[in-house]
Design an enzyme around this catalytic site. Structure first.
Site, PDB file in Angstrom:
ATOM      1  N   HIS A  64     -19.489   5.012  25.041  1.00 59.60           N
ATOM      2  CA  HIS A  64     -19.558   4.883  23.581  1.00 59.60           C
ATOM      3  C   HIS A  64     -19.808   3.446  23.133  1.00 59.60           C
ATOM      4  CE1 HIS A  64     -15.347   3.472  22.742  1.00 59.60           C
ATOM      5  NE2 HIS A  64     -15.024   4.182  23.791  1.00 59.60           N
ATOM      6  N   ASP A 173     -13.338  -1.906  25.810  1.00 58.49           N
ATOM      7  CA  ASP A 173     -13.363  -0.483  25.447  1.00 58.49           C
ATOM      8  C   ASP A 173     -14.417  -0.318  24.364  1.00 58.49           C
ATOM      9  OD1 ASP A 173     -12.932   2.097  24.660  1.00 58.49           O
ATOM     10  OD2 ASP A 173     -10.927   1.767  23.885  1.00 58.49           O
ATOM     11  N   GLU A 203     -16.721   7.438  18.862  1.00 57.50           N
ATOM     12  CA  GLU A 203     -15.744   7.930  19.835  1.00 57.50           C
ATOM     13  C   GLU A 203     -14.330   7.609  19.396  1.00 57.50           C
ATOM     14  OE1 GLU A 203     -13.106   7.846  23.457  1.00 57.50           O
ATOM     15  OE2 GLU A 203     -13.506   6.285  22.009  1.00 57.50           O
ATOM     16  N   GLU A 204     -14.158   6.407  18.853  1.00 56.41           N
ATOM     17  CA  GLU A 204     -12.801   5.925  18.550  1.00 56.41           C
ATOM     18  C   GLU A 204     -12.140   6.688  17.405  1.00 56.41           C
ATOM     19  OE1 GLU A 204     -11.076   4.065  20.336  1.00 56.41           O
ATOM     20  OE2 GLU A 204     -12.399   2.823  21.542  1.00 56.41           O
ATOM     21  N   ASP A 226     -15.616   5.282  30.762  1.00 54.43           N
ATOM     22  CA  ASP A 226     -14.770   4.630  29.758  1.00 54.43           C
ATOM     23  C   ASP A 226     -13.641   3.884  30.466  1.00 54.43           C
ATOM     24  OD1 ASP A 226     -13.631   3.936  27.262  1.00 54.43           O
ATOM     25  OD2 ASP A 226     -14.027   5.913  26.431  1.00 54.43           O
ATOM     26  N   HIS A 314      -7.140  -1.877  23.453  1.00 56.67           N
ATOM     27  CA  HIS A 314      -7.132  -1.966  21.981  1.00 56.67           C
ATOM     28  C   HIS A 314      -6.489  -3.265  21.483  1.00 56.67           C
ATOM     29  CE1 HIS A 314      -8.017   2.571  21.076  1.00 56.67           C
ATOM     30  NE2 HIS A 314      -8.796   2.057  22.000  1.00 56.67           N
TER      31      HIS A 314
HETATM   32 ZN   LIG Z   1     -13.113   3.990  24.819  1.00 53.70          ZN
END
Ligand SMILES: [Zn+2]
Length: 345
Positions: A64, A173, A203-204, A226, A314
């Site tokens: 992504h 990410d 995606e998130e 991922d 994150h």
């Molecule tokens: Zn991801």
């Protein structure tokens, strides 16, 4: 390993729903390696390499483009910005961070924070909730409202750097997944099956792009690439580590959103063992990947995720190990070349 490419991927902004700049870079960078390039209405982009077989299957690799980010939801009279998160943020790691505000022009900003001199002992032990956090762009209110509007995107600001055997920065990410997909796609010699490298959107916010992508492309097999959580840090018991940084590429057995196809899991294990690729098996109790979006398209698609272990997911100090990255590229490359050996019957 091209640090320059990875650094570019990590720096390009791509809030969910605003992936244009990133998509354009993907098209410029990867088109020379593809037989065909397509996009869809949601903003996903697909790079095809045709299979050599007379009746090739379609195998879709997916990573992504979008990143956790924010939208401006309110501008105070004093010119401070309040934001709506897009994706799973932990307010504890946002305090005192720099951001880019993508208004009429790009502005640097900071998440402001009350000075410790003015906080009560109780406040000092607690994270400020995200709805109370504010961004200061260092301009008077009149200038802020000229440049910034409701709905403008805000992304985190942090350069990718090398740290020991690792790379650390924001948006690994899933830019490290994009990187692995790009490198595997460039490097595989040839495949009996048609290989589609798909860079997906949104995606998130709930694996939305991958769902539409899988419906449109109708792959026979879907492979997400991922990060996964390497929780091998102080304060977490070994039984809860999930995977270990530097322990190799991770073959996902399951996470909260998808259960990998058991035959695919076994096939990846076999390929990794045959080629002496350092690997580990992954069970992640929370979270999900684009595999979750793909598996429920049409009448169901067998999926698996190849994960790159990542500490501090994150946050702006997401960290991956260079050996895990190399192992992931190698496993995906070999999978593309050997996919004809995998059968679902
Ligand atoms: Zn991801």
């Amino acid at each position: 390993m091209s640090l320059e490419l990875l650094r570019t991927l990590c720096a390009l902004p791509a809030p969910p729903g605003q992936e244009e700049t990133f998509r354009q870079f993907m098209i410029e960078h990867l088109s020379p390696y593809a037989d065909e390039v397509r996009t869809d209405a949601l903003g996903n982009v697909f790079f095809f390499r045709k299979g050599k077989s007379s009746s090739p299957r379609t195998i879709m690799l997916v990573a992504h483009m979008d990143e956790i980010s924010f939208l401006v939801r309110h501008i105070s009279k004093e010119g401070f910005l309040y934001v709506q998160p897009l994706g799973g943020f932990d307010p504890r790691v946002l305090d005192a961070q720099r951001v880019w505000v993508h208004g009429r022009q790009r502005l640097l900003g900071v998440f402001g924070t009350k000075p410790t001199h003015f906080t009560s002992p109780e406040e000092r032990t607690k994270a400020v909730p995200l709805e109370d956090m504010f961004i200061d762009v260092g301009l008077p209110a009149e200038s802020v409202t000229e440049i910034v509007g409701i709905g403008d995107a805000v992304t985190l600001e942090r350069e990718l750097v090398e740290m020991g055997h690792c790379y650390t920065g924001k948006t690994l990410d899933d830019r490290i997944g994009i990187y692995v997909m790009i490198e595997a796609f460039k490097r595989f010699a040839e495949s009996q099956d048609t290989i589609v490298a798909a860079a997906t959107v949104q995606e998130e916010v709930g694996v939305r792009g991958a769902h539409a992508a899988a419906f449109g492309i109708e792959p026979d097999i879907g492979i997400a690439i991922d990060i996964t959580i390497a929780a091998d840090i102080p304060g977490i018991e070994e039984r809860n580590w999930c995977v270990r940084l530097g322990g190799g590429t991770a073959i996902k057995i399951m996470d909260a959103r998808s259960i990998s196809d058991r035959r695919l899991v076994q096939f990846f294990r076999t390929l990794a063992s045959e080629s002496a690729i350092t690997h580990q098996m992954e069970i992640l109790p929370r979270g999900g990947t684009d595999a979750a979006g793909m598996q429920l398209a049409r009448n169901g698609i067998p999926v698996c995720t190849i994960s790159i272990p990542c500490r501090y997911a994150h946050s702006v100090v997401e960290s991956v190990h260079r050996d895990d990255v190399a192992a992931s590229i190698e496993l995906v490359r070999i999978f593309c070349e050997q996919s004809h050996r995998f059968t679902t019957t």
